[in-house]
Design an enzyme around this catalytic site. Structure first.
Site, mmCIF file in Angstrom:
data_model
loop_
_atom_site.group_PDB
_atom_site.id
_atom_site.type_symbol
_atom_site.label_atom_id
_atom_site.label_comp_id
_atom_site.label_asym_id
_atom_site.label_seq_id
_atom_site.Cartn_x
_atom_site.Cartn_y
_atom_site.Cartn_z
ATOM 1 N N ASN A 150 0.780 -1.589 0.235
ATOM 2 C CA ASN A 150 -0.123 0.394 0.191
ATOM 3 C C ASN A 150 0.769 1.075 0.048
ATOM 4 O OD1 ASN A 150 0.749 -0.663 2.344
ATOM 5 N ND2 ASN A 150 -0.941 0.437 3.718
ATOM 6 N N GLU A 248 3.229 -5.024 12.466
ATOM 7 C CA GLU A 248 2.271 -4.227 12.288
ATOM 8 C C GLU A 248 0.792 -4.642 11.369
ATOM 9 O OE1 GLU A 248 -0.291 -1.283 11.850
ATOM 10 O OE2 GLU A 248 1.870 -0.369 9.924
ATOM 11 N N CYS A 282 -3.506 1.751 6.250
ATOM 12 C CA CYS A 282 -3.981 1.473 7.182
ATOM 13 C C CYS A 282 -4.281 2.028 8.690
ATOM 14 C CB CYS A 282 -2.352 0.427 8.026
ATOM 15 S SG CYS A 282 -1.231 0.935 8.350
ATOM 16 N N GLU A 461 6.814 0.800 16.388
ATOM 17 C CA GLU A 461 8.522 0.924 15.264
ATOM 18 C C GLU A 461 8.208 3.004 15.033
ATOM 19 O OE1 GLU A 461 6.293 -0.008 11.356
ATOM 20 O OE2 GLU A 461 7.798 -1.723 11.144
#
Ligand code: TXE
Length: 480
Positions: A150, A248, A282, A461
């Site tokens: 993405n 993630e 996301c 992260e």
């Protein structure tokens, strides 16, 4: 037709199998290049190169590592236009978005971690006058980075940059659906003088090349962004091997709008948070909860704006909505619109494929879709769609909206719109998610922790969190 190559031991190499996979141009639905169909042999070669490079790279002073990373950043910057065009062509996103967000962020990721490593310090703990402890944060060794389609360069570099800055050598795999900018990056790493073997990029299918990375006993940590199901499979393989894992995963993010919000600002941002990158981020808010007194006004204004957002040629500078990434993904997204209708939803706009003219005729375009009338706990409102589809729902009380917002298995991000200061803080503290934006969306400070709770992932992260992930802490205790 262009054949992409792996980047192993500083060289552009063909896959051991000699086989290639089709790479599609979402705007036209046609194959436009070929990707190495790598397997465990290529991963083994990458691990061998990374292992050989590791002692030298780990011993290279942080300033020197940072200089090479800054050089890579400046080369991406030099090639900004080429990279933006490539990202748009490979993914279907508007070239304006790639220019404004994806490629600049790839540059920032290298710059941010190149400089962060020079400010990264470890702790010491004094035991009065008996002893002193200090923590060494040492690079792990060979690490794996696996990224999705993405935000291709953006997420690929978000993992690679902290791993390299911390002194690790990397075996990385971009998504097979969007490999192009990772390939261009490998050419730039060679030009920048990154020592051979420090970064290795292996292209190929998740189940083959990706799985070989996850299974490899000498890859000690895996940083992964992708689907929740893939993440669960990956964890099942890596956990018994005691690998460090950062996952993630997906999201089903709530966007909570109180009646006292700044309406114009909220409306403008909500269109973006719903449909940016065709809804394939996301962090996009896909469940929009609106306080009942504002519901009808919001619905009318929002649907009117969304209707103006028509898909266009991603290569056109004026396009704001491009193609979705693949035919399979388009079909998945449209199947959710059908499900929503079966579940009693009303499609207020969109809800169908858009067939363009000329050479874009076979491209994968979906009209941005708004659905109302669904229960908060139906499948459409619980499962990740990851496309240009949002639902809108009214709510009456703060308790009710928190219950609905927290009802999914996911917990990545949330957005809250209100001018009421204490309510903003209260709601933020009660939402089950890793990130909460108040009166904004996607405002990112790279120093902040980034990640999700529940099925949205494990670990964080960003900033020093990423440097901590990519290092092992060792305590040294000295008796005085
Ligand atoms: O992702 P995958 P997909 C969500 C979104 C989307 C769904 C599936 O809902 O519809 O996931 O997308 C590699 N071992 N997100 O199928 O498969 C794969 O090659 C090792 C959310 O494209 O998870 C790619 O490089 N690696 C998301 C990466 O994993 C494997 C972004 C992601 O692919 C592997 C993208 C395996 N067994 C999709 N199988 C977000 N959170 O941003 C696959 N891969």
């Amino acid at each position: 037709m262009q054949h992409l190559a792996n980047y192993i031991n500083g060289q552009l190499t063909a896959p051991a199998s000699g086989n290639y996979i089709d790479n599609y141009h979402p705007a036209t639905g046609k194959v436009y290049s070929l990707i190495p169909d790598s397997d465990s042999r290529d991963v083994q070669a990458a691990v061998d190169a990374a292992k050989a490079a590791f002692p030298g790279w780990a011993a290279t002073p942080a300033e020197q590592r940072a200089k090479i990373m800054m050089k890579i950043a400046s080369l991406i910057s030099r090639d900004m236009e080429k990279m933006a065009q490539a990202e748009s062509k490979d993914n279907g996103k508007p070239v304006s978005l790639a220019r404004m967000v994806d490629i600049p962020r790839g540059i920032s990721n290298f710059e941010f971690f190149a400089t962060a490593i020079m400010h990264f310090a470890a702790e010491s703990h004094a035991m009065e006058d008996h002893a002193i402890n200090y923590t060494l944060r040492q690079p792990i060794g060979v690490v794996g980075c696996i990224s999705p389609w993405n935000l291709p360069l953006y997420l690929f570099t978000w993992k690679i940059a902290p791993a390299l800055a911390a002194g690790n050598c990397v075996v990385a795999k971009p998504s097979e659906i969007t490999p192009m900018t990772a390939f261009l990056l490998s050419e730039l790493c060679i030009e920048a003088g990154l020592p051979a073997g420090v970064l290795n990029i292996v292209h190929g299918l998740g189940g083959r090349a990706g799985q070989a990375i996850v299974e490899h006993p000498e890859i000690k940590a895996i940083s992964f962004t992708g689907g929740t199901k893939t993440g669960a499979g990956l964890a099942a393989t890596a956990a018994p091997m005691f690998k460090k894992l950062s996952l993630e995963l997906g999201g089903k993010n709530p966007n909570i709008i109180f009646a006292d919000c700044d309406f114009e600002q909220m409306l403008k941002t909500t269109v973006q948070s719903s449909f940016a990158n065709q809804g394939q981020i996301c962090l996009c808010g896909s469940r929009i909860f609106v306080e009942r007194p504002l519901y009808e006004q919001f619905k009318a204004a929002f649907v009117e704006r969304v209707k103006q957002l028509t898909p266009g040629d991603p290569a056109n500078d004026h396009t704001r909505m491009g193609a979705v990434v693949s035919q399979a993904h388009m079909e998945k997204v449209l199947s959710y619109v059908e499900l929503a209708k079966e579940e009693g939803g009303t499609v207020l706009c969109g809800g169908h494929r858009v067939v363009m003219e000329g050479e874009l005729r076979e491209g994968w375009y979906i009209a941005p879709t708004v659905i109302e009338g669904l229960a908060y706990n139906c499948r459409t409102n619980q499962e990740e769609i990851f496309g240009p589809v949002v639902t809108i729902m009214p709510f009456d009380t703060e308790e009710e909206v928190l219950m609905m917002a927290n009802s999914t298995p996911y917990g990545l991000a949330a957005t809250v719109w209100t001018q009421h200061l204490t309510r903003a803080h209260r709601v933020a503290s009660k939402i089950e998610s890793g990130i909460v934006w108040i009166n904004c969306w996607l405002l990112r400070d790279l120093r902040t922790p980034f990640g999700g709770v529940k099925q949205s992932g494990v670990g964080r992260e960003g900033g020093f969190e990423a440097l901590r992930f990519f290092t092992e802490a060792k305590n040294v205790c000295i008796k005085l």
